[in-house]
Design a protein around this motif. Structure first.
Motif: not given
Length: 238
Positions: A11-25, A28-32, A77-82
């Motif tokens: 669940e955490l990694k799925h959220f991290i993927g959705l909340a990542s922000r690729p550069r578009v010109k 910035f926007r989130t993937k999800g 991300q911190r929770a994943v490391v924990t």
């Protein structure tokens, strides 16, 4: 119940993927989209409450609203490391002692305290837990005329029940020394919880905030009392 680590990590990694922000010109926007993020965050925030205590104030409580999902992502991300490296970190740092989590405490203790605890009001959280336990004991005994120390002294008395005065039996009353010592011990423990924990903490306005570790110890004591009272049998004259 222990956390399901594999599920939580997914669940955490799925959220991290959705909340990542690729550069578009230049923007910035989130993937999800917002709907996906909100749905995922509903679950992830509850995981963070378990894995990364006070996460909202340590990470999400800082910064501007424009960075809202970025701050959620950092907490995740911190929770994943924990979750992935907790055992390793504890072993390497030389602290591999058992740990307790407030979320595993008896519901009377934790549910009464959780919202105040998450906001850092530890003394008030402990007080709220004590009040909850007192109220649940009153409900179980169907008594409103006594509370706290006097309630537990009478409820846990070794005397036979009387009209309007039911008793709580922690273990079956077989007349044995084990029964007598258990009954006497839990009564003394209840008196101590309310005299040395609940009463001092009720003056929170005039006292400094409790250190989190000390407050957790107090909450653990109240949780143990709650388990005893919840599982006790009611003995009445009816």
């Amino acid at each position: 119940m222990a956390i399901d680590t594999d599920w939580a990590l997914g669940e955490l990694k799925h959220f991290i993927g959705l909340a990542s922000r690729p550069r578009v010109k230049t923007a910035f926007r989130t993937k999800g989209d917002d709907a996906e993020l909100i749905a995922s965050a509903q679950v992830v925030e509850q995981i963070l409450d378990r894995v990364f205590p006070r996460w909202h104030h340590r990470v999400v409580g800082l910064g501007s609203l424009s960075d809202y999902w970025a701050r959620h992502r950092e907490a995740a991300q911190r929770a994943v490391v924990t979750l992935e490296r907790e055992a390793e970190i504890r072993e390497k740092l030389g602290d591999n002692a058992p740990q307790i989590s407030a979320s595993t405490f008896h519901p009377w203790a934790w549910e009464g305290a959780s919202s105040l605890w998450q906001s850092g009001h530890f003394r008030e959280a402990v007080t709220a837990a004590a009040r909850k336990i007192n109220a649940e004991a009153q409900n179980k005994l169907e008594r409103r005329d006594l509370s706290e120390i006097k309630l537990f002294q009478e409820a846990l008395s070794a005397n036979a029940p009387a009209v309007g005065r039911p008793r709580l039996r922690i273990v079956p009353d077989d007349g044995s020394d084990t029964y007598k010592s258990t009954q006497r011990g839990v009564m003394a423990f209840a008196e101590g919880c309310f005299a040395a924990i609940r009463n001092p903490n009720s003056h929170e306005d005039s006292l400094p905030e409790l250190p989190e570790a000390e407050a957790l110890e107090q909450l653990a004591a109240l949780s143990l009392l709650a388990r005893w009272i919840d599982s006790a049998a009611v003995e009445s004259t009816s």
